[in-house]
Design a protein around this motif. Sequence first.
Motif, mmCIF file in Angstrom:
data_model
loop_
_atom_site.group_PDB
_atom_site.id
_atom_site.type_symbol
_atom_site.label_atom_id
_atom_site.label_comp_id
_atom_site.label_asym_id
_atom_site.label_seq_id
_atom_site.Cartn_x
_atom_site.Cartn_y
_atom_site.Cartn_z
ATOM 1 N N PHE A 1 41.469 29.660 -23.482
ATOM 2 C CA PHE A 1 42.520 30.356 -23.241
ATOM 3 C C PHE A 1 43.745 29.718 -24.012
ATOM 4 O O PHE A 1 43.655 28.683 -24.178
ATOM 5 C CB PHE A 1 43.083 30.269 -21.776
ATOM 6 C CG PHE A 1 44.165 30.822 -21.334
ATOM 7 C CD1 PHE A 1 44.356 32.167 -21.090
ATOM 8 C CD2 PHE A 1 45.324 29.967 -21.200
ATOM 9 C CE1 PHE A 1 45.550 32.702 -20.536
ATOM 10 C CE2 PHE A 1 46.621 30.501 -20.707
ATOM 11 C CZ PHE A 1 46.563 31.779 -20.397
ATOM 12 N N LYS A 2 44.321 30.619 -24.927
ATOM 13 C CA LYS A 2 45.177 30.174 -25.693
ATOM 14 C C LYS A 2 46.610 30.263 -25.487
ATOM 15 O O LYS A 2 47.120 31.666 -25.011
ATOM 16 C CB LYS A 2 45.039 30.489 -27.022
ATOM 17 C CG LYS A 2 43.677 30.333 -27.801
ATOM 18 C CD LYS A 2 43.330 31.178 -28.921
ATOM 19 C CE LYS A 2 41.874 30.363 -29.290
ATOM 20 N NZ LYS A 2 40.828 31.316 -28.668
ATOM 21 N N LYS A 3 47.679 29.485 -25.370
ATOM 22 C CA LYS A 3 49.086 29.998 -25.296
ATOM 23 C C LYS A 3 49.816 29.098 -26.367
ATOM 24 O O LYS A 3 49.348 27.892 -26.889
ATOM 25 C CB LYS A 3 49.627 29.515 -24.016
ATOM 26 C CG LYS A 3 49.387 30.312 -22.913
ATOM 27 C CD LYS A 3 49.830 29.893 -21.636
ATOM 28 C CE LYS A 3 51.022 30.583 -21.353
ATOM 29 N NZ LYS A 3 51.442 30.339 -19.925
ATOM 30 N N ILE B 1 51.862 35.004 -26.811
ATOM 31 C CA ILE B 1 51.347 35.797 -28.137
ATOM 32 C C ILE B 1 50.033 35.380 -28.564
ATOM 33 O O ILE B 1 49.083 36.281 -28.851
ATOM 34 C CB ILE B 1 52.248 35.587 -28.959
ATOM 35 C CG1 ILE B 1 53.572 36.301 -28.971
ATOM 36 C CG2 ILE B 1 51.707 35.970 -30.545
ATOM 37 C CD1 ILE B 1 54.672 35.961 -30.045
ATOM 38 N N PRO B 2 49.613 33.954 -28.453
ATOM 39 C CA PRO B 2 48.335 33.844 -28.962
ATOM 40 C C PRO B 2 47.241 34.405 -28.118
ATOM 41 O O PRO B 2 46.118 34.447 -28.520
ATOM 42 C CB PRO B 2 48.170 32.084 -28.945
ATOM 43 C CG PRO B 2 49.445 31.637 -28.873
ATOM 44 C CD PRO B 2 50.533 32.759 -28.434
ATOM 45 N N GLN B 3 47.430 34.871 -27.014
ATOM 46 C CA GLN B 3 46.430 35.703 -25.984
ATOM 47 C C GLN B 3 45.965 36.983 -26.949
ATOM 48 O O GLN B 3 44.697 37.326 -26.547
ATOM 49 C CB GLN B 3 46.780 35.708 -24.665
ATOM 50 C CG GLN B 3 47.137 34.413 -23.920
ATOM 51 C CD GLN B 3 47.697 34.552 -22.570
ATOM 52 O OE1 GLN B 3 47.700 35.591 -21.687
ATOM 53 N NE2 GLN B 3 48.656 33.728 -22.323
ATOM 54 N N LEU C 1 49.745 41.449 -32.893
ATOM 55 C CA LEU C 1 49.856 40.065 -33.859
ATOM 56 C C LEU C 1 50.598 40.179 -35.314
ATOM 57 O O LEU C 1 51.409 39.424 -35.444
ATOM 58 C CB LEU C 1 48.447 39.533 -33.929
ATOM 59 C CG LEU C 1 47.637 39.008 -32.728
ATOM 60 C CD1 LEU C 1 46.158 38.770 -33.231
ATOM 61 C CD2 LEU C 1 48.208 37.733 -32.777
ATOM 62 N N ALA C 2 50.290 41.592 -35.713
ATOM 63 C CA ALA C 2 51.120 41.684 -36.978
ATOM 64 C C ALA C 2 52.541 41.815 -36.880
ATOM 65 O O ALA C 2 53.532 41.261 -37.505
ATOM 66 C CB ALA C 2 50.529 43.122 -37.646
ATOM 67 N N ILE D 1 49.449 25.265 -30.489
ATOM 68 C CA ILE D 1 48.570 25.907 -29.546
ATOM 69 C C ILE D 1 48.045 25.060 -28.171
ATOM 70 O O ILE D 1 47.590 24.091 -28.645
ATOM 71 C CB ILE D 1 47.405 26.776 -29.890
ATOM 72 C CG1 ILE D 1 48.041 27.508 -31.157
ATOM 73 C CG2 ILE D 1 46.929 27.534 -29.037
ATOM 74 C CD1 ILE D 1 48.819 28.741 -30.702
ATOM 75 N N PHE D 2 48.434 25.568 -27.092
ATOM 76 C CA PHE D 2 47.848 24.894 -25.829
ATOM 77 C C PHE D 2 46.489 25.568 -25.724
ATOM 78 O O PHE D 2 46.640 27.009 -25.395
ATOM 79 C CB PHE D 2 48.854 25.134 -24.655
ATOM 80 C CG PHE D 2 48.298 24.585 -23.384
ATOM 81 C CD1 PHE D 2 48.129 23.163 -23.037
ATOM 82 C CD2 PHE D 2 47.789 25.583 -22.386
ATOM 83 C CE1 PHE D 2 47.600 22.700 -21.791
ATOM 84 C CE2 PHE D 2 47.446 25.054 -21.219
ATOM 85 C CZ PHE D 2 47.020 23.786 -20.971
#
Length: 192
Positions: A51-53, A94-96, A13-14, A36-37
């Motif tokens: 769940f995030k995307k 990435i958001p996962q 994430l960083a 974000i979905f």
Amino acid sequence: KRAFDLIMSTFLLALASPLILFLAIAIPIESGLPIIFKQKRIGMKMKPFLFKKFRSLTNVNPDELDQLDDPNATIDQRVTRIGRFMRKTRLDEIPQFINVFQGTMSIVGPRPEMENYHKQALESIPYYAYRYRLKPGISGWAQINFSHTSTMEDYRKKTEYDLYYIKNQSFRLDLEIALKTIQTMLGMRGSK
């Protein structure tokens, strides 16, 4: 495994923060909000989680997608220009890493399923429920060895790969999957 997930999700994430900033600006410029979905998926012990995307498709209500027999059938018509690039490079995933940091997902494991596919597969695929002994993963043995799934026959084959991973799970196998996932991302192969 949890320590590895925490260290890797924090690090990645960083590392991805400039890309996150770029996508947080580019997505709404092209197709509006949200950035974000979020969608309900089935996780470890069959517990639902969010769940995030990054949103790569035109804005559609996730509940409407859950009602379709094959939500993947309309991807080509709904993908945005930035979305096509994100999906090709897997940047939409990435958001996962937030899901991993929160503990609802792992870096490696069976991919989390949408509720409608989960219900169908439970009824028709032997040993399918074994997938839920582990946290779902951002990548997995099925993702690096099998194509995109949309039919129940595809899900049967994909489940065989997931069961192989569950039976043979090890740090070495996780590392192999992670390295092959990076190779796929850099080669921009295998995405839909």
